[in-house]
Design a protein around this motif. Structure first.
Motif, PDB file in Angstrom:
ATOM      1  N   ASP A 123       0.809  -1.217   0.000  1.00  0.00           N
ATOM      2  CA  ASP A 123       0.000   0.000   0.000  1.00  0.00           C
ATOM      3  C   ASP A 123       0.842   1.267   0.000  1.00  0.00           C
ATOM      4  O   ASP A 123       0.382   2.329  -0.422  1.00  0.00           O
ATOM      5  N   SER A 124       2.090   1.156   0.485  1.00  0.00           N
ATOM      6  CA  SER A 124       2.965   2.330   0.554  1.00  0.00           C
ATOM      7  C   SER A 124       3.854   2.478  -0.667  1.00  0.00           C
ATOM      8  O   SER A 124       4.670   3.402  -0.735  1.00  0.00           O
ATOM      9  N   GLY A 125       3.722   1.573  -1.621  1.00  0.00           N
ATOM     10  CA  GLY A 125       4.480   1.696  -2.867  1.00  0.00           C
ATOM     11  C   GLY A 125       5.875   1.124  -2.817  1.00  0.00           C
ATOM     12  O   GLY A 125       6.660   1.340  -3.748  1.00  0.00           O
ATOM     13  N   PHE A 126       6.190   0.378  -1.766  1.00  0.00           N
ATOM     14  CA  PHE A 126       7.488  -0.287  -1.712  1.00  0.00           C
ATOM     15  C   PHE A 126       7.391  -1.622  -2.443  1.00  0.00           C
ATOM     16  O   PHE A 126       6.308  -2.162  -2.642  1.00  0.00           O
ATOM     17  N   SER A 127       8.532  -2.145  -2.819  1.00  0.00           N
ATOM     18  CA  SER A 127       8.553  -3.416  -3.531  1.00  0.00           C
ATOM     19  C   SER A 127       7.906  -4.501  -2.681  1.00  0.00           C
ATOM     20  O   SER A 127       8.195  -4.644  -1.500  1.00  0.00           O
ATOM     21  N   ALA A 128       7.006  -5.278  -3.281  1.00  0.00           N
ATOM     22  CA  ALA A 128       6.329  -6.347  -2.549  1.00  0.00           C
ATOM     23  C   ALA A 128       6.044  -7.517  -3.484  1.00  0.00           C
ATOM     24  O   ALA A 128       5.810  -7.333  -4.685  1.00  0.00           O
ATOM     25  N   LEU A 129       6.076  -8.700  -2.943  1.00  0.00           N
ATOM     26  CA  LEU A 129       5.802  -9.909  -3.702  1.00  0.00           C
ATOM     27  C   LEU A 129       4.303 -10.165  -3.780  1.00  0.00           C
ATOM     28  O   LEU A 129       3.520  -9.610  -3.006  1.00  0.00           O
ATOM     29  N   LYS A 130       3.916 -11.065  -4.688  1.00  0.00           N
ATOM     30  CA  LYS A 130       2.551 -11.569  -4.663  1.00  0.00           C
ATOM     31  C   LYS A 130       2.369 -12.380  -3.397  1.00  0.00           C
ATOM     32  O   LYS A 130       3.241 -13.172  -3.024  1.00  0.00           O
ATOM     33  N   TYR A 131       1.237 -12.196  -2.734  1.00  0.00           N
ATOM     34  CA  TYR A 131       0.996 -12.924  -1.496  1.00  0.00           C
ATOM     35  C   TYR A 131      -0.503 -13.047  -1.258  1.00  0.00           C
ATOM     36  O   TYR A 131      -1.313 -12.346  -1.882  1.00  0.00           O
ATOM     37  N   LEU A 132      -0.854 -13.953  -0.349  1.00  0.00           N
ATOM     38  CA  LEU A 132      -2.245 -14.149   0.030  1.00  0.00           C
ATOM     39  C   LEU A 132      -2.309 -14.350   1.532  1.00  0.00           C
ATOM     40  O   LEU A 132      -1.617 -15.207   2.084  1.00  0.00           O
ATOM     41  N   ASN A 133      -3.133 -13.530   2.195  1.00  0.00           N
ATOM     42  CA  ASN A 133      -3.349 -13.663   3.640  1.00  0.00           C
ATOM     43  C   ASN A 133      -4.527 -14.612   3.886  1.00  0.00           C
ATOM     44  O   ASN A 133      -5.546 -14.537   3.195  1.00  0.00           O
ATOM     45  N   LEU A 134      -4.378 -15.460   4.893  1.00  0.00           N
ATOM     46  CA  LEU A 134      -5.440 -16.389   5.255  1.00  0.00           C
ATOM     47  C   LEU A 134      -5.685 -16.330   6.753  1.00  0.00           C
ATOM     48  O   LEU A 134      -4.734 -16.335   7.543  1.00  0.00           O
ATOM     49  N   THR A 135      -6.961 -16.291   7.134  1.00  0.00           N
ATOM     50  CA  THR A 135      -7.311 -16.396   8.550  1.00  0.00           C
ATOM     51  C   THR A 135      -8.086 -17.676   8.830  1.00  0.00           C
ATOM     52  O   THR A 135      -8.365 -17.990   9.984  1.00  0.00           O
ATOM     53  N   GLU A 136      -8.421 -18.419   7.776  1.00  0.00           N
ATOM     54  CA  GLU A 136      -9.028 -19.737   7.925  1.00  0.00           C
ATOM     55  C   GLU A 136      -8.766 -20.541   6.653  1.00  0.00           C
ATOM     56  O   GLU A 136      -8.543 -19.978   5.576  1.00  0.00           O
ATOM     57  N   LEU A 137      -8.788 -21.848   6.801  1.00  0.00           N
ATOM     58  CA  LEU A 137      -8.411 -22.737   5.698  1.00  0.00           C
ATOM     59  C   LEU A 137      -9.336 -22.576   4.496  1.00  0.00           C
ATOM     60  O   LEU A 137      -8.894 -22.712   3.341  1.00  0.00           O
ATOM     61  N   SER A 138     -10.595 -22.253   4.719  1.00  0.00           N
ATOM     62  CA  SER A 138     -11.552 -22.136   3.612  1.00  0.00           C
ATOM     63  C   SER A 138     -11.175 -21.028   2.633  1.00  0.00           C
ATOM     64  O   SER A 138     -11.596 -21.047   1.466  1.00  0.00           O
ATOM     65  N   GLN A 139     -10.351 -20.063   3.083  1.00  0.00           N
ATOM     66  CA  GLN A 139      -9.954 -18.958   2.205  1.00  0.00           C
ATOM     67  C   GLN A 139      -8.977 -19.394   1.119  1.00  0.00           C
ATOM     68  O   GLN A 139      -8.641 -18.607   0.241  1.00  0.00           O
ATOM     69  N   LEU A 140      -8.553 -20.661   1.172  1.00  0.00           N
ATOM     70  CA  LEU A 140      -7.719 -21.182   0.082  1.00  0.00           C
ATOM     71  C   LEU A 140      -8.463 -21.166  -1.251  1.00  0.00           C
ATOM     72  O   LEU A 140      -7.846 -21.316  -2.313  1.00  0.00           O
ATOM     73  N   SER A 141      -9.769 -20.989  -1.203  1.00  0.00           N
ATOM     74  CA  SER A 141     -10.533 -20.883  -2.451  1.00  0.00           C
ATOM     75  C   SER A 141     -10.094 -19.678  -3.276  1.00  0.00           C
ATOM     76  O   SER A 141     -10.334 -19.614  -4.490  1.00  0.00           O
TER      77      SER A 141
END
Length: 376
Positions: free
Chosen positions: A97-115
């Motif tokens: 969000d701040s415009g610094f270099s960042a990788l592709k990523y996915l945050n999960l708080t429960e296993l079902s979000q793997l969808s």
């Protein structure tokens, strides 16, 4: 502890390991899990400390940030800032969000979000991590889609907060960069190479100083300074781990807790800077005075000997070839002690200084033969 006592302070030590040798160095000991911020707060209300000093652990730092904010004690960033810096999901969000270099990523708080996994369009391999653990706990590298769910489940099991991040795996050599942030600028910087043995996510050896092009060094310093300014960090220590590949680098993490395993010793040996005292100045809210310094010739090795299995230590041998170079050593375990979790358990730490860098590199290549532990 020695530095705190040298300031005339009495020390109350909190951890949930009553048998640890270090407990005997404190004036008082209290069996409290420092990752439980409310338990730490309860202890602080009872004992009314003047300062809180974090150990070499993210969970300890976050508890200190929480308690100092609740009680108006100096030395720490606001708790929400500390969470953003030390939790991998929040830090990745901040970097993006701040415009610094960042990788592709996915945050999960429960296993079902793997969808949501396929929508990110990841390229394998990937790395799966709990957002709030250190030392490699709960981390897996996955090569195929079929491995993802098991890795995510393992990360959830290890996470304190039930949060997991999946991100692109980055090739590169692990380096560390330690600095002091004072009045909106970095006044001191120290770089070293870091290496792992049986646990690929836990540093077992380091070589300093880091040999790297000046323009890469300057870019790293500028990026960390920009992040610190954007987050409005208070004065004190900033410690960064990064992956370097040729002239490209990726910031893995930035932390404000002191690194462990006698990290301060190579810094002081090579620069003359009292790293421990400056770190404490930050935690106690005092002014940080970074005097003029210059890096001396030579190199240091910081080595934590490792074993490849659990069992009882039968031999702990130090080759006479390196005795003359050892300037500090601590044995956490010795002959007759039991290794119960070899991938995470520390046997000890040795600091070596060598006036010749080529000799230091040669010794580092053979360090597992020169400091040898046999377990049966």
């Amino acid at each position: 502890l020695e530095s705190l006592k040298g300031r005339g302070l009495s020390v109350l030590l909190l951890n949930n390991a009553p048998s640890e040798v270090v407990n005997g160095y404190a004036d008082e000991y209290l069996c409290v899990d420092y990752s439980n911020k409310d338990a730490v707060l309860e202890a602080a209300v009872k004992f009314s400390p003047r300062y809180l000093i974090s150990g070499c652990n993210d969970a300890a730092y976050l508890s200190c940030a929480y308690v100092t904010e609740q009680l108006g004690i100096p030395g720490y960033d606001p708790y929400e800032v500390a969470l953003t810096l030390h939790h991998k999901d929040r830090f990745r969000n901040f970097m993006r969000d701040s415009g610094f270099s960042a990788l592709k990523y996915l945050n999960l708080t429960e296993l079902s979000q793997l969808s949501n996994f396929d929508s990110v369009r990841f390229t394998f391999p990937l790395i799966v991590k709990p957002v709030d653990r250190s030392g490699g706990k709960g981390i897996s590298i996955v090569e195929t889609r079929a491995e993802v769910e098991a890795a995510v489940s393992h990360a959830f099991e290890c996470s304190f907060s039930g949060n997991v991040v999946i991100e692109e795996f980055v090739n590169g050599e692990l380096k560390s960069f330690s600095a002091f942030w004072v009045d909106g600028q970095i006044l001191f910087s120290f770089f070293d190479h870091e290496f792992s043995k049986y646990n690929p996510y836990q540093v077992s050896s380091s070589l300093a100083p880091l040999v790297v092009d000046d323009y890469i060094r300057a870019r790293i310093i500028d990026d960390v300074a920009a992040i610190a300014a954007k987050m409005r960090l208070i004065d004190g220590l900033i410690h960064t781990q990064l992956l370097l590949h040729v002239d490209k680098y990726h910031i893995v993490e930035i932390t404000r807790r002191t690194p462990g395993d006698l990290y301060a010793s190579p810094v002081q040996c090579l620069t003359g800077i009292d790293y421990t005292s400056l770190t404490l100045d930050g935690y106690t809210g005092g002014p940080l005075q970074v005097d003029n310094w210059r890096q001396r010739e030579g190199a240091t090795i910081r080595h934590c000997p490792a074993v490849n299995s659990d069992g009882v230590i039968r031999e702990y041998l130090i080759d006479p070839e390196i005795q003359q170079y050892i300037i500090k050593q601590i044995k956490y375990l010795d002959v007759g002690d039991r290794v119960e979790n070899y991938k995470f358990q520390r046997m000890g730490v040795f600091i070596l200084f060598l006036p010749d860098r080529d000799k230091a590199e040669d010794i580092l290549q053979r360090i597992d033969e020169l400091i040898f532990i046999k377990v049966l």
